[in-house]
Design an enzyme around this catalytic site. Sequence first.
Site, short mmCIF file in Angstrom:
data_model
loop_
_atom_site.label_atom_id
_atom_site.label_comp_id
_atom_site.label_asym_id
_atom_site.label_seq_id
_atom_site.Cartn_x
_atom_site.Cartn_y
_atom_site.Cartn_z
N LYS A 13 17.92 -14.42 24.32
CA LYS A 13 17.62 -15.21 23.13
C LYS A 13 18.55 -16.42 22.96
O LYS A 13 18.24 -17.50 23.42
CB LYS A 13 17.60 -14.32 21.89
CG LYS A 13 16.53 -13.22 21.96
CD LYS A 13 16.35 -12.55 20.64
CE LYS A 13 15.41 -11.35 20.73
NZ LYS A 13 14.05 -11.66 21.16
N ASP A 70 24.05 -3.96 23.85
CA ASP A 70 22.87 -4.81 23.83
C ASP A 70 23.16 -5.96 22.88
O ASP A 70 23.15 -5.79 21.66
CB ASP A 70 21.66 -4.00 23.37
CG ASP A 70 20.42 -4.86 23.17
OD1 ASP A 70 20.49 -6.09 23.36
OD2 ASP A 70 19.37 -4.29 22.81
N TYR A 118 16.44 -0.72 18.75
CA TYR A 118 15.42 -1.28 19.63
C TYR A 118 16.10 -2.07 20.73
O TYR A 118 16.99 -2.88 20.47
CB TYR A 118 14.49 -2.20 18.84
CG TYR A 118 13.49 -2.93 19.72
CD1 TYR A 118 12.40 -2.26 20.28
CD2 TYR A 118 13.63 -4.29 19.99
CE1 TYR A 118 11.48 -2.92 21.09
CE2 TYR A 118 12.71 -4.96 20.79
CZ TYR A 118 11.65 -4.27 21.34
OH TYR A 118 10.75 -4.92 22.14
#
Length: 475
Positions: free
Chosen positions: A315, A287, A189
């Site tokens: 994040k 990522d 994801y």
Amino acid sequence: MTDATTAVPTPVTWPAHDPATYRVVPESSAPLDEARVASLLAAEWERFEKQTPESGAHHSRALGSLPLGVPSSFQHWDPYPVAITSAQGAWLTDVDGRRVLDLSMGFGAMLAGHLNPTVIAAVSKALETGTLFVTPSPSATDAAERFQRRFGLDQLRFANSGTEATMYALRTARAFTNRKAIIKIEGGYHGGYDALQVSVKPSVAEAGPEEAPTPVTPFEVEAGTVHVVPYNDLDRLGQLFAEHGSEVACVFMEPVLENIGIVVPDAGYLAAVRAMCDANGALLVFDEVKTGLTAGPQGASQRLGVKPDLVALAKSIGGGLPLAAFGGTAEVMACITDQRMPHFGTYNGNPLVMAAAVAVDEIATDEALAAAETLNVGALEQMNAIIAANQLPAHTVGFGVKGAVTWAPTPVRNYRDYKRTDFGVAELSWLWGVNRGVLTPPGLDEQWLVSLAHTADDMGILVEEFRELAAALRA
């Protein structure tokens, strides 16, 4: 059903995992009594609804204005999620007045802890001078220079979410290579950008052979050409490069998969992916939205010893404020300078999040992150002992300050392995914690995060509720 008291030896033929990661698989295990799991799960859902009536009432209200009653769909679970009113350090308070130990921590967004005093002081000071300039500011340059040094980037650009960072990283890779096709990992994801929505937790019935997955694209997505490869499978990656290498702009991947629990790379896997990309003129894009500082002081790529051409961050770098970034080599980032890949954003580098970013850089020291990781490893090792003593068909996995109990007696090395884990007991394990005041992310791929605010006593709560669950499963 196999007698639950009969130990089943665990095979030991899988490849070694990367030594910079953590995984411990017990030598033997015994099956769980499925009826016992089902009975415990039913009892725990009944207990949940008795403990959280105000969350249920809030959910009924929220359904009137918010689809599924939540701001983001991953926050939803049936019959309703817990609603939170406040947070401090490592703890939450819900609308029923319960104190809940937060081991979800926004998948890393709250690495600094809730209301970290250093972050709050920096943001409060920034509020005195302005919330948004939409012009260059020394605060953005300062933050960029800090991240440039920390993550070993020649240049970077700020964005506001992980989806933005991954989207622009992919667009940059396409602009640099003048190619459109990409290779991504099955099950991975990377946010909401169309090209990266392919084969995100696809149905196995639609996904084709395990050794050569078929890309599964949601109806609403216009993805372009996306090839899908199993994680830890160099043979299939080599085949895809042999067939399509001249068309492939990049391999786009999490270096450690954190969308399906925690799945760590085989020893040598990432270095081999790097070499294949180089041999075929493709870029390697990591990522690190979920890894970043949760993997260590310089992120996953430096910890694992493999340098990508581009990296996406979010994040953990923002101290709880919406911040993301993407960056890489000077040669590749020149695509922005010469407008091959235009990059815009009204809120990019705004002074509030830049203040938070600088504060995070100051507090996320080698020593602070090492202390949090020590707490994580300590919990994992105690859980290993519980797993072994109860012959549980489970094992532990960790990376940096993140950890997980995976309900399978053998390692999960890719998405299809993950789909073979025991989701019934995974749901029970998660709900058991929620009902005892320990929150990990909703879903069937439980993983926790040890923030800079967690203590040894906090982690002891996690270990003890797991010990109670193990005893209940074997009662």
